[in-house]
Design an enzyme around this catalytic site. Structure first.
Site, PDB file in Angstrom:
ATOM      1  N   ASP A   1       0.848  -1.188   0.000  1.00 36.77           N
ATOM      2  CA  ASP A   1       0.000   0.000   0.000  1.00 36.77           C
ATOM      3  C   ASP A   1       0.894   1.253   0.000  1.00 36.77           C
ATOM      4  O   ASP A   1       2.103   1.187   0.249  1.00 36.77           O
ATOM      5  CB  ASP A   1      -0.974  -0.011   1.185  1.00 36.77           C
ATOM      6  CG  ASP A   1      -2.231   0.798   0.876  1.00 36.77           C
ATOM      7  OD1 ASP A   1      -2.200   1.617  -0.049  1.00 36.77           O
ATOM      8  OD2 ASP A   1      -3.253   0.611   1.571  1.00 36.77           O
TER       9      ASP A   1
ATOM     10  N   GLU B   1     -10.305   7.343   3.364  1.00 33.93           N
ATOM     11  CA  GLU B   1      -9.428   6.803   4.401  1.00 33.93           C
ATOM     12  C   GLU B   1      -8.815   7.930   5.227  1.00 33.93           C
ATOM     13  O   GLU B   1      -8.663   9.051   4.762  1.00 33.93           O
ATOM     14  CB  GLU B   1      -8.317   5.980   3.747  1.00 33.93           C
ATOM     15  CG  GLU B   1      -7.597   6.756   2.671  1.00 33.93           C
ATOM     16  CD  GLU B   1      -6.444   6.000   2.057  1.00 33.93           C
ATOM     17  OE1 GLU B   1      -5.828   5.182   2.749  1.00 33.93           O
ATOM     18  OE2 GLU B   1      -6.146   6.249   0.881  1.00 33.93           O
TER      19      GLU B   1
HETATM   20  C1  BGC Z   1      -5.156   2.992   0.062  1.00 34.01           C
HETATM   21  C2  BGC Z   1      -5.354   1.958  -1.025  1.00 34.01           C
HETATM   22  C3  BGC Z   1      -5.120   2.575  -2.385  1.00 34.01           C
HETATM   23  C4  BGC Z   1      -3.747   3.229  -2.416  1.00 34.01           C
HETATM   24  C5  BGC Z   1      -3.410   3.874  -3.756  1.00 34.01           C
HETATM   25  C6  BGC Z   1      -3.871   3.764  -0.113  1.00 34.01           C
HETATM   26  O1  BGC Z   1      -3.780   4.802   0.774  1.00 34.01           O
HETATM   27  O2  BGC Z   1      -5.147   2.360   1.315  1.00 34.01           O
HETATM   28  O3  BGC Z   1      -6.634   1.397  -0.927  1.00 34.01           O
HETATM   29  O4  BGC Z   1      -5.226   1.583  -3.379  1.00 34.01           O
HETATM   30  O5  BGC Z   1      -3.687   4.236  -1.417  1.00 34.01           O
HETATM   31  O6  BGC Z   1      -4.049   5.086  -3.901  1.00 34.01           O
END
Ligand code: BGC
Length: 628
Positions: free
Chosen positions: A303, A520
């Site tokens: 990630d 997030e």
């Molecule tokens: C997220 C992922 C995402 C990645 C790329 C991360 O912060 O947890 O779900 O695919 O970023 O943007």
């Protein structure tokens, strides 16, 4: 251009595949003899380059793609092409990057990755589907397969071949800001719809021009973290999942065997920890469980900057070095982070900005014997398997955006499927005195609520911007208010006030309440009550003497308080995306309500996490949904 995400801060004529993929766990390794030959020709620098994924917005000099033999580039949320955010801009940046990769000695194409998590959601004019929480309520794997297939088709229209989806998380605490990325709190439903999404994205032949490489994420326990253990913003995000192994497997592993069986080509390990150990550095989880036990033959992509967290940053400023060009502070032992993660089984690293440092450090680690060459060869073999299977290495697929697919981008055919998905995702929670369906010739309808006429709010996070944003964010969509206006007869008067004022005299009130967009980190909330503003709007329509329908736009069940009693009818619409007419199709009785809750709906904060909630004490239990 939008700024690069600073993690350090706070911290598709529908060619719908009807057959399940004929994938056995060994389909990916079919080209291994050719791959072995190719790996045999590669220098260490070429191998390490394949394992490196910078973010588009962090690329210092685009010739780095060629000179450093980069295997991949990603566009994280908000990392758009510099010139703009249209289909043409994305197609151009893809092509520019790919052309540079094709100039390398071995001309190994680049795998471009993006978060297409509810449609090709970074691109203006793409069809935006309901987020997974809504799709979970459809309980319809065929529909989820179609939705994901259209997503793949729109992604491929820009040339891009890799979607970081589906998210097969099993959220247990709806205070988590990523709850809506999960199909359900029910592991079996997550497994079924996660597999359907993989089939939809990848199809039966990964080298087809309408197939995109999928990515099941985030392995494992991302939705099981304990409140208060977050390592970034919030209370749960990227935290620690404190469970025994049997429970971890029973709940949080459910999506992975199903996705692997459906042929998923990549998996993203989670930022989160399991009993204090970061998943991104766990050899047991990544190699022993995922690769050896579950037989996963694709590759693992870390990630966003996740491996940087494997060794806690030194508290002593003197022990911290500022080593990258952007001047960000890097933990002194970034090299140790790399060693731990690669040896644990990580195959490609989302580095995202310090890619030059990553490359030199990993090469040194190999030279020093701290990372075995066999591990590097295994990682590169896995990456090349996916490139072979997707037709990139043997000329089976064009390494350019396809004009035919571009004609279908954002098309009315695609929007029709999204509209169906919206309708099937709605859950009718209350319908007193048969308020619904609404007659199309009702004399006067008053609409209220700040979410009624806001495309950005109804799309939620991961739409155009990483965190999403309110407003008129993308062309081609229909807000719920606009959809109501399109649904009624020419004689019907439709009035609107955000706060519910001036409603007197209407025959019916519709209040659209909900949450502001978030994603997030920033979406964790300790309190999930409806906003005062929304509750007031409902109250003012009731005071005006109207019968009131409340439509909830949210990424999770909200604590409704007395609004649940005041509403004569109540509909959960989740984050439906651009096709607001999917909502009105059910409200006005053109289509039936069939959705069933994918999460239990608590009455109060005391019933959260959901493990505190007994089904008979919920406001509405998991699986609930009225029909007419
Ligand atoms: C997220 C992922 C995402 C990645 C790329 C991360 O912060 O947890 O779900 O695919 O970023 O943007």
């Amino acid at each position: 251009p939008r700024p690069l995400r600073h993690r350090s801060l706070a911290l598709a004529a529908l060619l719908v595949p009807s057959l399940a993929i004929a994938a056995s766990p060994s389909w990916l390794s079919a080209n291994d003899p050719q791959i072995r030959e190719l790996v045999g020709k590669m220098t260490l620098a070429e191998k390490v380059g394949q394992m490196t994924q910078p973010d588009l917005g962090a690329i210092k000099d685009f010739n780095d793609i060629k000179n450093l033999h980069l295997g991949s580039v990603l566009s994280g949320g908000g990392s758009d092409p510099k010139n703009g955010n249209t289909l043409a801009d994305w197609s151009k940046i893809y092509q520019d990057c790919q052309n540079l990769a094709l100039q390398t000695r071995l001309a190994i194409p680049l795998l471009y990755g993006i978060d297409a998590v509810h449609g090709h959601n970074n691109v203006l004019g793409a069809v935006i589907f309901p987020h997974n929480i809504g799709l979970g309520c459809t309980r319809n794997p065929d529909l989820v397969e179609k939705v994901s297939h259209i997503t793949a088709l729109e992604v491929r229209a820009t040339g891009i071949q890799w979607a970081f989806a589906p998210c097969v998380t099993v959220p247990h605490d709806i205070r988590w800001g990523r709850t809506y990325e999960g199909f359900s709190e029910d592991p079996a439903l997550v497994a079924s719809l996660g597999a359907a999404a993989v089939r939809g994205l990848q199809g039966t032949d990964l080298s087809s021009k309408t197939a995109a490489v999928g990515c099941a994420k985030h392995f494992i326990g991302d939705g099981g973290t304990t409140y208060g253990t977050a390592t970034q913003d919030g209370w749960l995000d990227q935290g620690d999942t404190r469970l025994d192994e049997a429970t971890l497997r029973a709940i949080h592993m459910a999506g992975y065997p199903a996705a692997i069986k459906a042929g998923v080509a990549t998996i993203m390990p989670s930022y989160s920890s399991w009993n204090g150990v970061k998943c991104s550095g766990s050899k047991y989880l990544l190699t022993d469980v995922l690769k050896n036990e579950l037989g996963f033959e694709g590759f693992l992509i870390s990630d966003y900057n996740a491996i940087d967290q494997l060794v806690a940053p030194a508290k002593d400023a003197a022990a911290v070095v500022s080593s990258n060009a952007a001047g960000q502070v890097t933990p002194a032992d970034y090299k140790k982070c790399i060693e731990i993660s690669i040896n644990a089984g990580m195959d490609m690293v989302m580095v995202t900005d310090r890619y030059r440092e990553f490359i030199s450090s990993l090469q040194q680690l190999v030279t020093e014997g701290k990372v075995p060459v066999s591990r590097i060869d295994d990682a590169v073999t896995r990456i090349l398997r996916v490139k072979f299977a997707s037709g990139m290495l043997n000329g089976k697929t064009a390494l350019a955006p396809d004009p035919e697919l571009q004609k279908m981008f954002g098309s009315s055919e695609h929007r029709a499927i999204a509209r169906q998905a919206v309708t099937e995702s709605l859950v009718l929670l209350k319908n007193e005195k048969q308020l619904l369906p609404i007659s199309k010739s009702t004399r006067h309808i008053h609409v209220a609520g700040r979410s009624a006429d806001d495309l950005g709010i109804q799309c939620g996070g991961w739409t155009i911007d990483w965190q999403g944003k309110p407003g008129d964010i993308t062309p081609g969509g229909t807000t719920i208010l606009a959809a109501i206006r399109k649904s009624v007869s020419t004689e019907t008067k439709v009035t609107f006030s955000k706060d519910g004022s001036e409603a007197a005299g209407a025959d019916l009130g519709i209040v659209v309440v909900g949450e502001e967009p978030y994603a997030e980190m920033k979406g964790d909330r300790s309190e999930l009550s409806l906003s005062k503003e929304d509750a007031e709007a409902v109250r003012s329509l009731k005071t005006a003497g109207l019968k009131v329908l409340v439509v909830v736009i949210s990424g999770r069940p909200l604590i409704l308080g007395d609004v649940a009693d005041q509403a004569d009818a109540l509909v959960a619409a989740w984050l439906p995306g651009t096709e607001g007419q999917g909502v009105t199709d059910a409200l006005f009785g053109t289509s039936p309500f069939t959705g069933k809750l994918s999460f239990s709906w608590p009455r109060s904060m005391a019933q959260i996490p959901l493990s505190n909630l007994k089904a008979n004490e919920a406001l509405f239990p998991l699986g609930f949904g009225l029909r007419f």
